[in-house]
Design a protein around this motif. Structure first.
Motif, mmCIF file in Angstrom:
data_model
loop_
_atom_site.group_PDB
_atom_site.id
_atom_site.type_symbol
_atom_site.label_atom_id
_atom_site.label_comp_id
_atom_site.label_asym_id
_atom_site.label_seq_id
_atom_site.Cartn_x
_atom_site.Cartn_y
_atom_site.Cartn_z
ATOM 1 N N ARG A 11 -20.635 11.551 -18.856
ATOM 2 C CA ARG A 11 -21.166 10.192 -18.980
ATOM 3 C C ARG A 11 -20.359 9.142 -18.202
ATOM 4 O O ARG A 11 -20.863 8.073 -17.905
ATOM 5 C CB ARG A 11 -21.191 9.761 -20.449
ATOM 6 N N PHE A 12 -19.102 9.441 -17.937
ATOM 7 C CA PHE A 12 -18.217 8.434 -17.353
ATOM 8 C C PHE A 12 -17.455 9.007 -16.166
ATOM 9 O O PHE A 12 -17.222 10.212 -16.080
ATOM 10 C CB PHE A 12 -17.214 7.938 -18.405
ATOM 11 N N LYS A 13 -17.038 8.129 -15.286
ATOM 12 C CA LYS A 13 -16.256 8.524 -14.103
ATOM 13 C C LYS A 13 -14.989 9.274 -14.518
ATOM 14 O O LYS A 13 -14.589 10.239 -13.862
ATOM 15 C CB LYS A 13 -15.921 7.270 -13.280
ATOM 16 N N ALA A 14 -14.369 8.863 -15.603
ATOM 17 C CA ALA A 14 -13.144 9.536 -16.072
ATOM 18 C C ALA A 14 -13.416 10.993 -16.435
ATOM 19 O O ALA A 14 -12.566 11.856 -16.218
ATOM 20 C CB ALA A 14 -12.554 8.792 -17.265
ATOM 21 N N ALA A 18 -11.905 14.357 -14.736
ATOM 22 C CA ALA A 18 -11.283 15.413 -15.534
ATOM 23 C C ALA A 18 -11.780 16.802 -15.129
ATOM 24 O O ALA A 18 -11.015 17.768 -15.167
ATOM 25 C CB ALA A 18 -11.539 15.174 -17.024
ATOM 26 N N VAL A 19 -13.057 16.914 -14.753
ATOM 27 C CA VAL A 19 -13.597 18.236 -14.387
ATOM 28 C C VAL A 19 -13.438 18.548 -12.903
ATOM 29 O O VAL A 19 -13.612 19.695 -12.493
ATOM 30 C CB VAL A 19 -15.080 18.407 -14.795
ATOM 31 N N THR A 20 -13.095 17.549 -12.097
ATOM 32 C CA THR A 20 -12.974 17.753 -10.649
ATOM 33 C C THR A 20 -12.073 18.926 -10.275
ATOM 34 O O THR A 20 -12.482 19.781 -9.491
ATOM 35 C CB THR A 20 -12.518 16.456 -9.954
ATOM 36 N N HIS A 22 -11.355 21.561 -11.911
ATOM 37 C CA HIS A 22 -11.992 22.803 -12.361
ATOM 38 C C HIS A 22 -13.110 23.211 -11.404
ATOM 39 O O HIS A 22 -13.222 24.374 -11.021
ATOM 40 C CB HIS A 22 -12.548 22.642 -13.777
ATOM 41 N N ILE A 23 -13.939 22.248 -11.024
ATOM 42 C CA ILE A 23 -15.032 22.531 -10.093
ATOM 43 C C ILE A 23 -14.483 22.881 -8.717
ATOM 44 O O ILE A 23 -14.964 23.811 -8.063
ATOM 45 C CB ILE A 23 -16.013 21.343 -10.020
ATOM 46 N N ASN A 24 -13.468 22.156 -8.291
ATOM 47 C CA ASN A 24 -12.891 22.416 -6.970
ATOM 48 C C ASN A 24 -12.237 23.790 -6.872
ATOM 49 O O ASN A 24 -12.065 24.306 -5.767
ATOM 50 C CB ASN A 24 -11.900 21.322 -6.591
ATOM 51 N N ASN A 25 -11.877 24.388 -8.001
ATOM 52 C CA ASN A 25 -11.293 25.735 -7.991
ATOM 53 C C ASN A 25 -12.328 26.829 -7.811
ATOM 54 O O ASN A 25 -11.966 27.982 -7.557
ATOM 55 C CB ASN A 25 -10.499 25.992 -9.269
ATOM 56 N N LEU A 26 -13.609 26.505 -7.972
ATOM 57 C CA LEU A 26 -14.657 27.504 -7.780
ATOM 58 C C LEU A 26 -14.815 27.802 -6.291
ATOM 59 O O LEU A 26 -14.820 26.883 -5.464
ATOM 60 C CB LEU A 26 -15.985 27.009 -8.366
ATOM 61 N N GLN A 27 -14.978 29.066 -5.963
ATOM 62 C CA GLN A 27 -15.111 29.473 -4.569
ATOM 63 C C GLN A 27 -16.548 29.311 -4.091
ATOM 64 O O GLN A 27 -17.481 29.565 -4.846
ATOM 65 C CB GLN A 27 -14.688 30.943 -4.412
ATOM 66 N N GLY A 28 -16.718 28.887 -2.842
ATOM 67 C CA GLY A 28 -18.032 28.829 -2.225
ATOM 68 C C GLY A 28 -18.708 27.478 -2.266
ATOM 69 O O GLY A 28 -19.822 27.324 -1.765
ATOM 70 N N ILE A 29 -18.061 26.471 -2.840
ATOM 71 C CA ILE A 29 -18.673 25.143 -2.927
ATOM 72 C C ILE A 29 -18.349 24.348 -1.668
ATOM 73 O O ILE A 29 -17.186 24.223 -1.290
ATOM 74 C CB ILE A 29 -18.181 24.375 -4.168
ATOM 75 N N LEU A 59 -17.321 24.423 -16.793
ATOM 76 C CA LEU A 59 -17.428 23.128 -17.457
ATOM 77 C C LEU A 59 -17.295 23.261 -18.967
ATOM 78 O O LEU A 59 -16.687 22.400 -19.619
ATOM 79 C CB LEU A 59 -18.740 22.432 -17.089
ATOM 80 N N GLN A 60 -17.823 24.329 -19.525
ATOM 81 C CA GLN A 60 -17.701 24.519 -20.974
ATOM 82 C C GLN A 60 -16.249 24.741 -21.381
ATOM 83 O O GLN A 60 -15.811 24.215 -22.403
ATOM 84 C CB GLN A 60 -18.610 25.662 -21.427
ATOM 85 N N ARG A 61 -15.488 25.466 -20.570
ATOM 86 C CA ARG A 61 -14.053 25.645 -20.863
ATOM 87 C C ARG A 61 -13.309 24.316 -20.776
ATOM 88 O O ARG A 61 -12.297 24.121 -21.441
ATOM 89 C CB ARG A 61 -13.428 26.672 -19.919
ATOM 90 N N ALA A 62 -13.801 23.407 -19.938
ATOM 91 C CA ALA A 62 -13.186 22.078 -19.806
ATOM 92 C C ALA A 62 -13.646 21.136 -20.923
ATOM 93 O O ALA A 62 -13.192 19.998 -21.000
ATOM 94 C CB ALA A 62 -13.518 21.487 -18.435
ATOM 95 N N GLY A 63 -14.580 21.602 -21.765
ATOM 96 C CA GLY A 63 -15.003 20.811 -22.909
ATOM 97 C C GLY A 63 -16.311 20.056 -22.741
ATOM 98 O O GLY A 63 -16.610 19.144 -23.517
ATOM 99 N N TYR A 64 -17.114 20.435 -21.734
ATOM 100 C CA TYR A 64 -18.361 19.723 -21.475
ATOM 101 C C TYR A 64 -19.555 20.669 -21.483
ATOM 102 O O TYR A 64 -19.433 21.850 -21.203
ATOM 103 C CB TYR A 64 -18.287 18.996 -20.125
ATOM 104 N N PHE A 65 -20.723 20.101 -21.781
ATOM 105 C CA PHE A 65 -21.980 20.838 -21.743
ATOM 106 C C PHE A 65 -22.458 20.944 -20.301
ATOM 107 O O PHE A 65 -22.379 19.979 -19.546
ATOM 108 C CB PHE A 65 -23.027 20.116 -22.592
#
Length: 70
Positions: A11-14, A18-20, A22-29, A59-65
């Motif tokens: 919902r918020f930029k913060a 926080a998930v950036t 985690h997402i950046n660690n995924l390969q192929g993006i 994202l779920q491991r980071a606490g988000y749906f």
């Protein structure tokens, strides 16, 4: 190149900040963004050979749906 689309509860930029890492660690993006103006808070990922389930799990491991939209 494929575009994966997910519904999230970000919902918020913060929260995006926080998930950036985690997402950046995924390969192929190559690129990703979150549309906070959309009612489903859409996460779009441009990738090569990325499993949608790995995004949801990350994202779920980071606490988000996160749920892929078909």
């Amino acid at each position: 190149m494929e575009v994966l689309v997910f519904k999230t509860n970000l919902r918020f930029k913060a929260q995006i900040n926080a998930v950036t890492p985690h997402i950046n660690n995924l390969q192929g993006i190559s690129r990703w963004n979150v549309d906070l103006d959309d009612s489903d808070k859409i996460l779009r990922i441009e990738s090569v050979d990325l499993c949608p389930r790995s995004v949801e799990d990350t994202l779920q491991r980071a606490g988000y749906f996160c749920e892929e939209l078909h």
